[in-house]
Design an enzyme around this catalytic site. Structure first.
Site, PDB file in Angstrom:
ATOM      1  N   PHE A 192       0.811  -1.233   0.000  1.00 39.55           N
ATOM      2  CA  PHE A 192       0.000   0.000   0.000  1.00 39.55           C
ATOM      3  C   PHE A 192       0.834   1.268   0.000  1.00 39.55           C
ATOM      4  O   PHE A 192       0.319   2.347  -0.310  1.00 39.55           O
ATOM      5  CB  PHE A 192      -0.982  -0.014   1.192  1.00 39.55           C
ATOM      6  CG  PHE A 192      -0.532   0.764   2.391  1.00 39.55           C
ATOM      7  CD1 PHE A 192       0.357   0.225   3.294  1.00 39.55           C
ATOM      8  CD2 PHE A 192      -1.008   2.053   2.605  1.00 39.55           C
ATOM      9  CE1 PHE A 192       0.771   0.948   4.397  1.00 39.55           C
ATOM     10  CE2 PHE A 192      -0.592   2.781   3.713  1.00 39.55           C
ATOM     11  CZ  PHE A 192       0.298   2.233   4.606  1.00 39.55           C
ATOM     12  N   LYS A 193       2.131   1.164   0.309  1.00 39.28           N
ATOM     13  CA  LYS A 193       2.981   2.352   0.291  1.00 39.28           C
ATOM     14  C   LYS A 193       2.969   3.037  -1.082  1.00 39.28           C
ATOM     15  O   LYS A 193       3.193   4.230  -1.192  1.00 39.28           O
ATOM     16  CB  LYS A 193       4.426   1.999   0.664  1.00 39.28           C
ATOM     17  CG  LYS A 193       4.608   1.267   1.990  1.00 39.28           C
ATOM     18  CD  LYS A 193       4.232   2.141   3.177  1.00 39.28           C
ATOM     19  CE  LYS A 193       4.742   1.572   4.495  1.00 39.28           C
ATOM     20  NZ  LYS A 193       4.084   0.330   4.912  1.00 39.28           N
ATOM     21  N   ASP A 194       2.701   2.264  -2.139  1.00 40.90           N
ATOM     22  CA  ASP A 194       2.635   2.853  -3.478  1.00 40.90           C
ATOM     23  C   ASP A 194       1.528   3.896  -3.593  1.00 40.90           C
ATOM     24  O   ASP A 194       1.612   4.791  -4.430  1.00 40.90           O
ATOM     25  CB  ASP A 194       2.362   1.767  -4.530  1.00 40.90           C
ATOM     26  CG  ASP A 194       3.537   0.815  -4.703  1.00 40.90           C
ATOM     27  OD1 ASP A 194       4.685   1.266  -4.640  1.00 40.90           O
ATOM     28  OD2 ASP A 194       3.289  -0.390  -4.904  1.00 40.90           O
ATOM     29  N   THR A 246       8.141   0.555   2.556  1.00 39.72           N
ATOM     30  CA  THR A 246       8.376   1.959   2.196  1.00 39.72           C
ATOM     31  C   THR A 246       9.614   2.090   1.334  1.00 39.72           C
ATOM     32  O   THR A 246       9.621   2.817   0.341  1.00 39.72           O
ATOM     33  CB  THR A 246       8.596   2.819   3.464  1.00 39.72           C
ATOM     34  OG1 THR A 246       7.398   2.822   4.200  1.00 39.72           O
ATOM     35  CG2 THR A 246       8.966   4.234   3.111  1.00 39.72           C
ATOM     36  N   LEU A 268       3.349   6.964  -2.222  1.00 44.52           N
ATOM     37  CA  LEU A 268       4.669   7.244  -2.792  1.00 44.52           C
ATOM     38  C   LEU A 268       4.624   7.456  -4.302  1.00 44.52           C
ATOM     39  O   LEU A 268       5.558   8.011  -4.877  1.00 44.52           O
ATOM     40  CB  LEU A 268       5.651   6.145  -2.404  1.00 44.52           C
ATOM     41  CG  LEU A 268       6.173   6.372  -0.982  1.00 44.52           C
ATOM     42  CD1 LEU A 268       6.785   5.120  -0.409  1.00 44.52           C
ATOM     43  CD2 LEU A 268       7.177   7.518  -0.946  1.00 44.52           C
TER      44      LEU A 268
END
Ligand code: PLP
Length: 489
Positions: free
Chosen positions: A109-111, A144, A114
């Protein structure tokens, strides 16, 4: 909208400057002066795309960006880097709803945030006439780092250095990072755990001498960690989006409270849900799901945050965290936005590893429910969900799926499990839970097995690793991290 520090320096910053700085000079986090209300109602948002909803949210936080700038950031972020035009599909499997946030380039989910941060940052540098090059420095518990590396690789006027705990991330996570391309990227394994990495990075951000030395060489720091408002607020968008989709699908009626169960580590994801709620989305409970590092569960039970405990390496490494940085923002809000009181608590945390909040703060946080899953419960949940509906979830999502099921008996609200990673990122643990015989040392053989079980094709993020060369092999001690940063300049 201007931004203040949670620790009291009275200076105000524009959104773009807050994005560039990452962290306030006094070590505090940037918070908006007030939480804005959504202008559009849920009814207005029905039928809108992810990008359109993201714009409705972000325009209220990034107010010094022009409409055209913000739309361009959003368009460049949520494009074909995602493997579905929906960006964040909401699916029903068995009797649970899952919000899948892992369809971006690094399958976690960091995408979601980011993908947009480099655009927000480069735009901010231009707006503020900043000519120095930016060093993005990040500590990662696994996800991350790769998402930031992908996002910033070969972005002009930036360099990126990522520190990860050597031995504290999954094999796929490590391989994803050490094969990273891009002339401006650097990946370093640290002999320590995630908290060691994160604390050292925080110290470097506020290390005057180091900052002066970088300035002399034409560089300045910025952070891609979830403390940056350029990460936090883009995450609000998918809570609004999920609510709207649930209404569109008739799973809830407009205005009905909806719970979210969020697998939590650094408290960024669930804090975004808190902002969505306070912007006017009818969110009910925020179920904060922890793994065996259950410092947040204990905090919501007792009002005492206490990181003095053993750090446990679990099968959900992105949640192996004892200092949840973004909790500071919630504490600050719970104190009626009193930065000096917050600073006292954070000083206690730094000095003794613990602090307690009073009854007023506890009352403020009453919509947060802490639940944790043991390693056995994570395994059982993966197996149960698979056997019941053929859906394969990763270990982090399983922590939340367990908490969601456990809480359901106490609350009649409909709830959504926030699904934060593809099972392909944690194959050994996932296969181990479903059929231990399929676990092997060969990640690509496991990927084939998983494709058969899940009926989901092997994502490019995994298949492309097969022939990728190892480009980073630096390992250092915590006290050598500073030198690694200086090597970049
Ligand atoms: C980072 C991460 C989390 C934890 O999110 P926070 O915002 O740090 O609470 C959960 N699951 C996965 C897969 C992650 O990468």
């Amino acid at each position: 909208m201007e931004y203040l520090s949670t620790r009291g320096c009275t200076e105000k910053y524009s959104a773009s400057l807050a994005v560039i700085k990452g962290l306030a000079d006094d070590g505090g986090l940037f918070v908006p002066e007030h939480i804005p209300r959504l202008e559009a109602s849920v009814k207005d948002l029905v039928g809108k795309s992810y990008k359109e909803i993201a714009f409705e949210v972000l325009k209220l936080y990034f107010t010094d960006y022009s409409e055209a700038e913000l739309k361009s950031c959003i368009d460049n972020a949520y494009d074909s880097k995602f493997d579905t035009e929906l960006i964040a599909p909401l699916v029903k499997r068995g009797d649970q709803y899952f919000l899948e946030l892992f369809h971006g380039r690094t399958i976690a989910f960091k995408d979601m945030a980011l993908s947009i941060l480099p655009h927000l940052l480069t735009c901010a540098l231009a707006k503020n006439n900043i000519r120095e090059k930016v060093i993005i420095m990040t500590a990662t518990s696994g996800d991350t780092g790769k998402a930031a590396l992908e996002a910033f690789a070969d972005v002009e006027n930036t360099k990126i250095i990522v520190f990860y705990p050597k031995g504290g991330v999954s094999r796929i996570q490590e391989r994803q990072m050490v094969t990273q391309k891009g002339a401006n990227t650097k990946v370093v394994g640290v002999k320590g755990n995630f908290d060691d990495c994160q604390s050292a990075v925080k110290r470097m951000f506020s290390d005057r001498e180091l900052n002066d030395e970088l300035a002399r060489k034409g560089y300045r720091f910025s952070s891609a960690n979830s403390i940056n408002i350029g990460r936090l607020f883009p995450q609000v968008a998918y809570y609004v989006y999920a609510y709207v989709k649930m209404v569109e699908e008739g799973a809830i009626s407009d205005g009905e409270p909806l719970n979210f169960t969020v697998p939590t580590g650094n408290f960024g994801n669930i804090l975004a849900a808190f902002y969505a709620k306070n912007m006017g989305i009818p969110i009910g409970k925020l179920i904060c799901a922890s793994n065996e590092n259950k410092v947040l569960y204990d905090f919501f039970q007792t009002g005492t945050y206490d990181k003095n405990r053993d750090f446990i390496l679990t099968t959900s490494p992105s949640m192996d965290i004892l200092i949840s940085s973004n909790l500071e923002r919630l504490i600050y809000h719970s104190l009626g936005n009193d930065a000096s009181e917050n600073a006292v608590l954070m000083k206690k945390l730094a000095e003794t590893g613990r602090y307690s909040v009073d009854d007023t703060s506890k009352e403020f946080m009453k919509d947060f429910v802490g639940i944790y899953a043991t390693e056995d419960e994570v395994r059982e949940t993966i197996k149960y969900v698979y056997e019941n509906c053929g859906y394969v979830i990763d270990t982090h999502t399983a922590v939340a799926a367990y908490a969601d099921r456990k809480y359901k008996s106490k609350d009649s609200n409909v709830s959504v499990v926030v699904s934060t990673a593809s099972p392909y990122k944690f194959m050994a643990s996932v296969l181990g839970a479903i059929d231990a015989g399929k676990v092997s040392d060969d990640d690509f053989a496991m990927a084939e097995e998983l494709a058969v079980l899940s009926k989901v094709d092997i994502p490019k993020a995994v298949s492309s690793l097969k022939d990728a060369a190892i480009l980073h092999d630096t390992v250092c001690d915590v006290d050598e991290m500073k030198e690694e940063v200086l090597y970049l300049t």
